[in-house]
Structures are given as structure tokens and as C-alpha cells.
Write an enzyme that holds these catalytic residues in place. Structure first.
Site, PDB file in Angstrom:
ATOM      1  CD  GLU A  62       1.155  -5.411   5.909  1.00  0.00           C
ATOM      2  OE1 GLU A  62       2.116  -6.361   6.630  1.00  0.00           O
ATOM      3  OE2 GLU A  62       0.340  -6.122   4.639  1.00  0.00           O
TER       4      GLU A  62
ATOM      5  CB  ALA B 263      -1.360  -0.078   1.203  1.00  0.00           C
TER       6      ALA B 263
ATOM      7  CD  GLU C  89      -2.556  -7.699   3.261  1.00  0.00           C
ATOM      8  OE1 GLU C  89      -2.406  -6.074   2.616  1.00  0.00           O
ATOM      9  OE2 GLU C  89      -3.190  -8.206   3.996  1.00  0.00           O
TER      10      GLU C  89
ATOM     11  N   GLY D 286       0.590  -4.851   1.084  1.00  0.00           N
ATOM     12  CA  GLY D 286      -0.369  -5.093  -0.184  1.00  0.00           C
ATOM     13  C   GLY D 286       0.345  -6.067  -1.292  1.00  0.00           C
TER      14      GLY D 286
HETATM   15  N1  3HC Z   1       4.463   3.326  -0.190  1.00  0.00           N
HETATM   16  C1  3HC Z   1       5.178   4.572  -0.634  1.00  0.00           C
HETATM   17  N2  3HC Z   1       6.279   4.670  -0.236  1.00  0.00           N
HETATM   18  C2  3HC Z   1       7.423   3.936  -0.176  1.00  0.00           C
HETATM   19  C3  3HC Z   1       6.977   2.427  -0.218  1.00  0.00           C
HETATM   20  C4  3HC Z   1       5.357   2.326   0.218  1.00  0.00           C
HETATM   21  N3  3HC Z   1       5.226   1.639   0.751  1.00  0.00           N
HETATM   22  N4  3HC Z   1       7.170   2.039  -0.040  1.00  0.00           N
HETATM   23  C5  3HC Z   1       9.062   2.327  -0.339  1.00  0.00           C
HETATM   24  N5  3HC Z   1       8.897   3.615  -0.711  1.00  0.00           N
HETATM   25  C6  3HC Z   1       9.484   4.418  -0.991  1.00  0.00           C
HETATM   26  C7  3HC Z   1      10.182   5.216   0.201  1.00  0.00           C
HETATM   27  O1  3HC Z   1       9.338   6.401   0.959  1.00  0.00           O
HETATM   28  C8  3HC Z   1      11.383   6.258  -0.872  1.00  0.00           C
HETATM   29  O2  3HC Z   1      10.907   6.859  -1.488  1.00  0.00           O
HETATM   30  P1  3HC Z   1      12.497   8.404  -1.979  1.00  0.00           P
HETATM   31  O3  3HC Z   1      13.036   7.186  -2.649  1.00  0.00           O
HETATM   32  O4  3HC Z   1      11.110   9.527  -1.828  1.00  0.00           O
HETATM   33  O5  3HC Z   1      12.680   8.788   0.049  1.00  0.00           O
HETATM   34  C9  3HC Z   1      11.707   4.911  -2.086  1.00  0.00           C
HETATM   35  O6  3HC Z   1       9.949   4.100  -2.109  1.00  0.00           O
HETATM   36  C10 3HC Z   1      12.768   3.920  -2.055  1.00  0.00           C
HETATM   37  O7  3HC Z   1      12.543   3.410  -0.686  1.00  0.00           O
HETATM   38  P2  3HC Z   1      13.938   2.617  -0.232  1.00  0.00           P
HETATM   39  O8  3HC Z   1      14.983   4.004   0.314  1.00  0.00           O
HETATM   40  O9  3HC Z   1      13.166   1.406   1.201  1.00  0.00           O
HETATM   41  O10 3HC Z   1      14.136   1.580  -0.882  1.00  0.00           O
HETATM   42  P3  3HC Z   1      15.176   0.058  -1.118  1.00  0.00           P
HETATM   43  O11 3HC Z   1      15.371  -0.643  -2.387  1.00  0.00           O
HETATM   44  O12 3HC Z   1      16.455   0.247  -0.062  1.00  0.00           O
HETATM   45  O13 3HC Z   1      13.696  -1.049  -0.382  1.00  0.00           O
HETATM   46  C11 3HC Z   1      11.415  -1.798   0.019  1.00  0.00           C
HETATM   47  C12 3HC Z   1      12.598  -1.252  -1.355  1.00  0.00           C
HETATM   48  C13 3HC Z   1      12.432  -3.006   0.799  1.00  0.00           C
HETATM   49  C14 3HC Z   1       9.773  -1.059  -1.076  1.00  0.00           C
HETATM   50  C15 3HC Z   1      11.528  -0.335   1.045  1.00  0.00           C
HETATM   51  O14 3HC Z   1      11.066   0.605   0.548  1.00  0.00           O
HETATM   52  C16 3HC Z   1      10.634  -1.237   2.747  1.00  0.00           C
HETATM   53  O15 3HC Z   1      10.079  -1.713   2.764  1.00  0.00           O
HETATM   54  N6  3HC Z   1       8.856  -0.708   2.172  1.00  0.00           N
HETATM   55  C17 3HC Z   1       7.916  -0.668   3.467  1.00  0.00           C
HETATM   56  C18 3HC Z   1       7.697  -1.985   2.921  1.00  0.00           C
HETATM   57  C19 3HC Z   1       5.846  -1.919   3.504  1.00  0.00           C
HETATM   58  O16 3HC Z   1       5.579  -1.535   4.872  1.00  0.00           O
HETATM   59  N7  3HC Z   1       5.232  -2.058   2.799  1.00  0.00           N
HETATM   60  C20 3HC Z   1       3.735  -2.672   3.623  1.00  0.00           C
HETATM   61  C21 3HC Z   1       2.541  -1.233   3.241  1.00  0.00           C
HETATM   62  S1  3HC Z   1       1.622  -1.040   4.746  1.00  0.00           S
HETATM   63  C22 3HC Z   1       0.523  -2.058   3.435  1.00  0.00           C
HETATM   64  O17 3HC Z   1       1.007  -2.998   2.360  1.00  0.00           O
HETATM   65  C23 3HC Z   1      -0.714  -2.380   4.035  1.00  0.00           C
HETATM   66  C24 3HC Z   1      -1.818  -3.298   2.847  1.00  0.00           C
HETATM   67  O18 3HC Z   1      -1.562  -4.321   3.979  1.00  0.00           O
HETATM   68  C25 3HC Z   1      -3.210  -2.975   3.937  1.00  0.00           C
END
Ligand code: 3HC
Ligand code: NAI
Length: 693
Positions: free
Chosen positions: A125, A61, A105, A102
Site C-alpha cells: 500500500e 483492494a 489482509e 487487502g
Molecule cells: N486493483 C485494481 N486493478 C489492479 C490491481 C488492484 N489492486 N492490481 C492490478 N490491477 C490491474 C492492473 O491495473 C492491470 O490492469 P490492465 O490489464 O487493465 O492494465 C492488471 O491488473 C494487471 O496488472 P499488471 O500489469 O501489474 O500485472 P502483473 O502480473 O505484472 O502484476 C500485480 C500483478 C503484482 C498484482 C501488480 O498489478 C500489482 O502490484 N498490483 C498492485 C497491488 C497493490 O498495490 N495492492 C494493494 C491495493 S490497496 C489495498 O489493498 C488497500 C487495502 O489495504 C485496504
């Protein structure tokens, strides 16, 4: 366009295309639904592949949409996954790079999944203080089993796709080109009679699900104090096990809505974005060229030099380590080896790796050996005269373009830069002790530091896995300048009526890893004493309680002398309240004519934390830090501020600047109130109802 639609060999390919990680924001979700409808209504299409462009299938997400109307605007991820499950034509998720949250998912909603090796699979999450909110707690246990799924969900840890090859999640692992193989798989699937399989229809098999869930609940509760999300994950999984898929899904949804509003989730998300934001410097664009850093040199093999060296060895970068005497060099090398040996003993490092890392060190006593270094970090004694000697010499030997860094914690980086004829190449790299462990690195930007030097050191920081935060030049930089006000309040409170153990207990209950007095005993009370002595000369108008000086006059420097604010048994680190010190404090109050009073824990916490906030606000006003989240990152990664509170500035936002300002003004009226000069931005935000973040 956040989603691309193409067809190949009778297969529709829906490609998520929302850089950087194909976050499932509103336009991406809408694009998928549109693509599904188009594919299902096109008689020439027999199957559908969903894949991701660039480096990820999907990072989940879009976190930036949380708590905004877009997050709940249809089509939600639930609706998207429903459409996927409803599709009469088989849908194959083709996964590479990252399938998280997501994203995973969505893939779990598909009829089939094919993965490339090396993909990171996770439901992370919990790390954002929420739980998987689009069926993850229901479908993952049905895909890979209760125990494996619960582990992944409550920890959020990524697992490599090849490790899950036979777990029940993937129908195939790609051997060659992922898309080619996904299309071939899709064509075969289209040949099979429907309906195509859905994860939601699988059973959760477990010999004793109830017992396992109870055990998990207890373990998770003990491990996740202060964080509500992990326990909710267990509850949501349990709901699905007991009441079936649909009820479990509805309960998961309820938990998600509840958790996303919690201050803990806001704090964790703030830290996630704060860490990424810290690496961006407002006037240093990401296109700024960087200098190549292949060889590093460290000057001084003491406490800090040794730790700094280890960071580079761990990242495979060779380090030339320079000392003045063979003896000091040998001692430094032996400490590094000993630290690695401790890791080997704990099973965290192999003996071969230890040797490989040690082999990357080139010990030397001569400056001529620094000629090839691209980055030279000085960690010698904290005396300007010694720094002058070192930087003058470096200016003579270092190659053109080499970055010259100082690890000074209190000295003026501009003065150090002025010892050279290349101040543009000089920067502060303020590591924290132990430097091989602590995440924080303050990058101190001198007034002449070149932009490409800054861009380069931020890149280097990433390579050695530090959270780098840029600070301007000032006494103490961001972190220590703020902690000084915090310590100042802690000392005044002793004078006014508290004792060290009460102060420590109150702030540790708030969530700090260690209270100010235990921390000072660990770091050495003589360090603060030296700083105060300097202040008495340089800024006599700033008042300090002298109670800490009394302690130091008795030689109680902390753990290293076996006595400080607390007593210590030989060889032990347990802080035992000291009758002697407590009596000394009470006598001191009498001596300075202060009527001791009971100080509440609430006052202790407010005075300590608001002292940080107030100084942090001034640091922002002066441009020493460029954003409030940078200050929060310093405190979260370097000073043990509780992560679930998001850092001092976010904490102040949550408390309300109106309340913060009122408290500061109240404390300013009390004895020792001259330490409180309310920062103008605190006063202004209190007026306007604004926030720092
Ligand atoms: N939403 C929005 N932006 C995101 C994002 C997300 N889920 N995941 C990463 N980004 C953005 C970062 O903020 C960063 O932005 P920037 O370049 O403007 O600073 C860019 O993507 C790159 O991120 P990283 O520097 O962390 O890049 P890496 O390649 O090192 O890592 C990653 C990539 C493994 C995807 C890492 O970013 C990460 O762990 N992201 C979080 C993933 C996450 O928590 N997902 C769950 C979201 S909640 C969800 O899905 C709810 C659902 O259950 C309903
Ligand atoms: P230390 O005393 O443990 O080590 C200093 C080392 O530098 C000694 O081994 C000494 O032999 C060597 N040295 C002295 N002069 C030298 C010279 N001219 N050339 C080469 N080597 C020389 O000191 P520590 O604690 O490692 O501190 C070093 C620097 O790091 C200081 O500037 C200090 O302010 C800073 N710092 C210290 C922190 C800490 O917690 N100890 C935290 C952050 C920064």
C-alpha cells in the site's frame, strides 16, 4: 460473477474470480460474504477454503474504486474480514501467485493459511501512498513479528511465500496441488474442536518494542521525505503495540481515510495506472499479433549503442553489435564490460553472470551478420546523411519482417523510414542516457509504422523493463519538445534577474532531481547550442535568450570541459556557483537593455512547470501523445519530475487549469512574454473547469 461457490468432500470452496488479479471490488466482497453465509448454514459443509482463480489469490483492494462510493459500500473489506473471523466453521486461505494488500489482509483474517511456493506476499500500500487499511498493520506483526512486519509494511516489497514458510504466517506449504491440499487441511481442521485460532489473538513479542519503534520512526522519517504514508504505517503499528488490537485497528482506519485523500496518494496511483495505460495504444488492440524477437542487432557501440545492448543482455537476448572500425568496437565492448564490472564490485552481479552476458554479444564489422536479426536498433551519429547510409544498407541486408529502429533524438523518423522500401517496419526507439539505467523509452510512431511493429516493440519494452510511451513524429518528440520550452524560460529568467544557482535551487526544492543548469552541465551545453543554431536557421521567428550561446562561446560545455554554468574542481561533480558566469549573465542583461529584478522562487517554479504544461497541452491537441498520463509518465521516468506530484499534467490539474491559464496570461504580458502562446486546451479547460486526466 466475481466469486464462485462450490463444495467438495464436505468443504465449501469460495473462489475469487475477478480477473485480472481478483481485486476485492464491491461485487467480490459481497460474493465472499454470501459464500460464507451459505457455507455456514449448510449442514453438509464442515469447513471453508477461500482461494483465487487464475494467476492470483488476490492483488488487494480494487484501486479503481478508491475515492468512489463503491470503496465504502458495504460489505467493506473490514466487514468481510469480520465475517471470516466470526465463522464457526474453520476457514483456510489457499494462497498462490499473488497475495497483496487487502488480499493478504483477507488471508490474515482466516483461521489457517496454506501457500504454494512462488507466491508473492506483500502489503504494497505505501507504494500507492496509503497504508494497509484492513488490519494489515495489526495482524502482520502478530503473525510474523514486529521487525519483519514493519519492514514489509514500510517498504511494500514482495517476499516469496517459501521465504516466509517458517515465519508464522502459513500453517502449511503446499507440496503438490494447492486446492487438494487445502481441502485436506480443511477437513482435518474441521475435526478439531473450536474456536479456531485467530491472528488477532496472538501477542506481539519483542524485547524492546518501544525502542525499536522509535528507531524505526527516525529511520523511516529520514527515508520518506515528501511521502506521508510510511511514517503513518509506523504509527499504526505502534498504536497496536501500545493500545492493543482493536484500538490499533481503529487508528489504522483513521490513517487510511486520511492518506487516501492526499495528493501524494493520488499521484502515486496515477503513476501506477499511467504506467499500465501507456502500454495501451488506442488504435492497436491487445489482440494485435506480434513478431517474434529472438535476435537483436545494435548499430553503433557508442554511448547509447552500448547502453541499449546491455538492456538486451540483461534480459538474456543475444545482440549482434556492429561498428565501422575495430577500434570503436573494442572501445564499446570495453565500456560495457566496465559497467558490468562496477556492478560486480557493488555485489549486484556475479562474475559468472558478467561473463554470461558478455558472451551474448556478437561483435561485428560487417552488415552481412545482421541477416538473422529480428530487431535492429541504430544508434550512430545524429546526422541524417549517416542515418541514410545505415538505413539504405539495412534495407538491403535485413530479413523480411525485421523491425528497423532508430534511436534518433531529433531527426524525422518518417524521413529515416523513407530511406527504405519498407517504411512500415521502421519505428523510433528513443532511449535515454544512460540507456541501461533510465526507465523511459519513447516509441516513435512514424506515419507508416505498422500496428504489429508497435505491438511488438511495446512487448519488447516490457521484456527489457522499460516504461514505453508512444509519441508521434515531431521535433523533440514528447519529452525534449517540452523541455525546450522549460529551458527557454530558465534562460529568460537569467536574463531578467535570476542566477543559475537560484533557478536550480527553486526547482529542486519543488522536487526535480536536478535543476536545468546542473542538468545542462551534465548533458553538455553544446547539445542545446547545436539545436539552437539549427532553430536560428529553420525557425528564426522563435526567439531565444542568447545568454547560453555566450557561455558556449567561452567553451564552457559543462562537466566534460570542467566548466559550464558552474565551476567544477578536477575530478569532482559538485556544481560550484561561478563568479565569472554570474558576472557574464549580469553584463548580458545590461547589454540587451534589461533592468534586472528579483525573481521569486514561486515565479521560477511556475514558469518552468507551466512551460511544460502548456507545451504538453499542445502535444495532446496535436495527437503526438494520446493521453495526458503518457506525458506524465515521460516526465516521471525520464526527466526527474517528482513522483509525489504525479507529472506535469496531473500537477496542472491539481493546481487548477484556471490558475494555470491566469499565470500563463500574466507571464505573456511580461518582457519575453512572446514565449507564451497559451494552448487552446488550457484556455478551454480553464473555462469549463475540466482537467487533463
Ligand atoms: N486493483 C485494481 N486493478 C489492479 C490491481 C488492484 N489492486 N492490481 C492490478 N490491477 C490491474 C492492473 O491495473 C492491470 O490492469 P490492465 O490489464 O487493465 O492494465 C492488471 O491488473 C494487471 O496488472 P499488471 O500489469 O501489474 O500485472 P502483473 O502480473 O505484472 O502484476 C500485480 C500483478 C503484482 C498484482 C501488480 O498489478 C500489482 O502490484 N498490483 C498492485 C497491488 C497493490 O498495490 N495492492 C494493494 C491495493 S490497496 C489495498 O489493498 C488497500 C487495502 O489495504 C485496504
Ligand atoms: P556516440 O558518438 O557516442 O556513438 C555513435 C557511435 O556510432 C560511434 O561509436 C560511431 O563509431 C558509430 N558509428 C558512426 N557511424 C556509424 C556507421 N555508419 N555504422 C556503424 N557505426 C557507426 O553517440 P551517441 O551519444 O551514442 O548517440 C547515438 C544516437 O543516439 C544519436 O542518434 C543520438 O541522437 C541518439 N541519442 C543520444 C542520446 C545521448 O544522450 N547521448 C540520448 C538519446 C538518443
Amino acid at each position: 460473477m466475481a466469486v464462485d461457490y462450490t463444495t467438495r468432500d464436505g468443504v465449501a470452496v469460495i473462489t475469487l474470480n475477478n480477473p485480472p488479479v481478483n481485486g476485492l471490488g464491491h461485487s467480490t466482497r459481497a460474493g465472499i460474504v454470501e459464500g460464507l453465509a451459505r457455507a455456514n448454514s449448510d449442514p453438509a459443509v464442515s469447513a471453508i477454503v477461500i482461494t483465487g482463480a487464475g494467476k492470483a489469490f488476490s492483488g488487494g483492494a480494487d484501486i479503481t474504486e478508491f475515492n468512489t462510493p463503491k470503496a465504502t459500500q458495504e460489505p467493506t473489506l473490514h466487514t468481510v474480514i469480520k465475517e471470516v473471523e466470526k465463522s464457526a466453521k474453520p476457514i483456510i486461505a489457499a494462497i498462490h501467485g499473488v497475495a497483496m494488500g487487502g488480499g493478504l489482509e483477507l488471508a490474515l483474517g482466516a483461521h489457517y493459511r496454506i501457500a504454494a511456493p512462488g507466491a508473492q506476499i506483500a502489503l504494497p500500500e505505501v507504494k500507492l501512498g496509503i497504508l494497509p487499511g484492513a488490519g494489515g498493520t495489526q495482524r502482520l506483526p502478530r503473525a510474523i513479528g514486529l521487525e519483519a512486519a514493519l519492514n514489509m509494511i514500510v517498504t511494500g516489497t514482495p517476499v516469496l511465500s517459501e521465504k516466509l514458510a517458517n515465519a508464522g504466517l502459513f500453517d502449511a506449504m503446499a507440496q503438490g496441488d494447492l486446492l487438494d491440499e487445502a481441502i485436506a487441511f480443511a477437513r482435518q481442521a474441521a475435526g478439531k474442536p473450536g474456536p479456531h485460532p485467530l491472528v488477532r489473538n496472538r501477542k506481539i513479542e519483542h524485547a524492546n518494542a518501544e525502542g525499536f519503534l522509535q528507531f524505526s520512526r527516525n529511520t523511516v522519517a529520514a527515508m520518506s521525505k515528501n511521502y506521508p504514508a510510511p511514517l503513518k504505517c509506523v504509527d499504526a503499528i505502534a498504536a497496536g503495540v501500545k493500545q492493543g488490537f482493536d484500538k490499533g485497528l481503529a487508528f489504522e482506519r483513521e490513517c487510511f481515510v486520511e492518506l487516501v485523500q492526499t495528493p501524494e496518494s493520488q499521484a502515486l496511483r496515477h503513476a501506477f495506472f499511467g504506467e499500465r495505460a501507456a502500454s495501451k495504444i488506442p488504435d492497436v488492440p491487445s489482440s494485435t499479433p506480434t513478431r517474434a524477437i529472438q535476435q537483436v542487432a545494435v548499430i553503433g557501440a557508442g554511448t547509447m549503442g552500448g547502453g541499449i545492448t546491455m538492456n538486451f543482455l540483461n534480459a538474456g537476448v543475444p545482440v549482434t553489435l556492429l561498428e565501422t572500425k575495430q577500434e570503436a568496437l573494442d572501445r564499446g565492448l570495453a565500456t560495457i564490460r566496465k559497467n558490468y564490472e562496477a556492478q560486480v564490485k557493488k555485489g549486484k552481479l556475479t562474475a559468472e553472470k558478467l561473463e554470461a552476458r558478455m558472451a551474448l554479444i556478437r561483435p561485428t564489422l560487417t552488415y552481412d551478420d545482421l541477416k538473422q536479426a529480428d530487431l535492429i536498433i541504430e544508434a550512430v551519429f545524429e546526422e541524417l546523411g549517416v542515418k541514410e547510409q545505415v538505413f539504405t544498407r539495412l534495407d538491403e541486408v535485413a530479413k523480411a519482417g525485421a523491425i528497423l529502429a532508430s534511436n534518433t533524438s531529433t531527426l524525422d523518423v518518417d524521413k529515416i523510414a523513407a530511406f527504405t522500401k519498407r517504411p512500415q517496419d521502421v519505428v523510433g526507439l528513443h532511449f535515454f542516457s544512460p540507456a541501461n539505467v533510465m526507465k523511459l523509452l519513447e516509441v516513435v510512431r512514424g506515419k507508416e509504422t505498422a500496428k504489429d511493429v508497435l505491438a511488438t516493440v511495446m512487448q519488447v519494452a516490457k521484456k527489457i523493463r522499460k516504461t514505453a510511451v508512444v509519441s508521434g513524429v515531431c521535433d523533440g518528440f514528447i519529452g525534449n519538445r517540452m523541455i525546450e520550452q522549460y529551458i527557454r524560460q530558465a534562460l529568460y529568467m537569467l536574463e531578467e534577474g535570476a542566477l543559475p544557482a537560484q533557478v536550480d535551487r527553486a526547482i529542486e526544492k519543488f522536487g526535480f532531481a536536478m535543476g536545468p543548469f546542473r542538468m545542462s552541465d551534465l548533458a553538455g551545453n553544446d547539445i542545446g547550442w547545436a539545436i539552437r543554431k539549427r532553430r536560428y536557421q529553420e525557425t528564426p521567428e522563435i526567439k531565444y535568450s542568447k545568454v547560453a550561446d555566450r557561455l558556449c562561446e567561452q567553451g564552457r560545455f559543462g562537466q566534460k570541459t570542467g566548466a559550464g554554468w558552474y565551476d567544477y574542481k578536477a575530478g569532482e561533480r559538485n556544481a560550484l556557483p561561478s563568479k565569472l558566469v554570474d558576472e557574464m549573465i549580469v553584463a548580458y542583461s545590461k547589454e540587451v537593455g534589461v533592468q534586472r529584478r528579483k525573481i521569486s522562487d514561486e515565479e521560477i517554479v511556475e514558469r518552468l512547470v507551466y512551460a511544460l504544461v502548456n507545451e504538453g497541452a499542445m502535444i495532446l491537441e496535436e495527437g503526438i501523445a494520446s493521453k495526458a498520463s503518457d506525458i506524465d509518465m515521460v516526465y516521471l521516468t525520464g526527466y526527474g519530475f517528482p513522483l509525489w506530484r504525479g507529472g506535469p499534467m496531473l500537477y496542472a490539474d491539481a493546481a487548477g487549469l484556471y490558475n494555470v491559464a491566469r499565470a500563463i496570461r500574466r507571464y505573456a504580458q511580461q518582457p519575453n512574454g512572446d514565449a507564451w502562446q497559451i494552448a487552446s486546451s488550457v484556455a478551454e479547460l480553464a473555462e469549463s473547469g475540466g482537467t487533463f486526466n
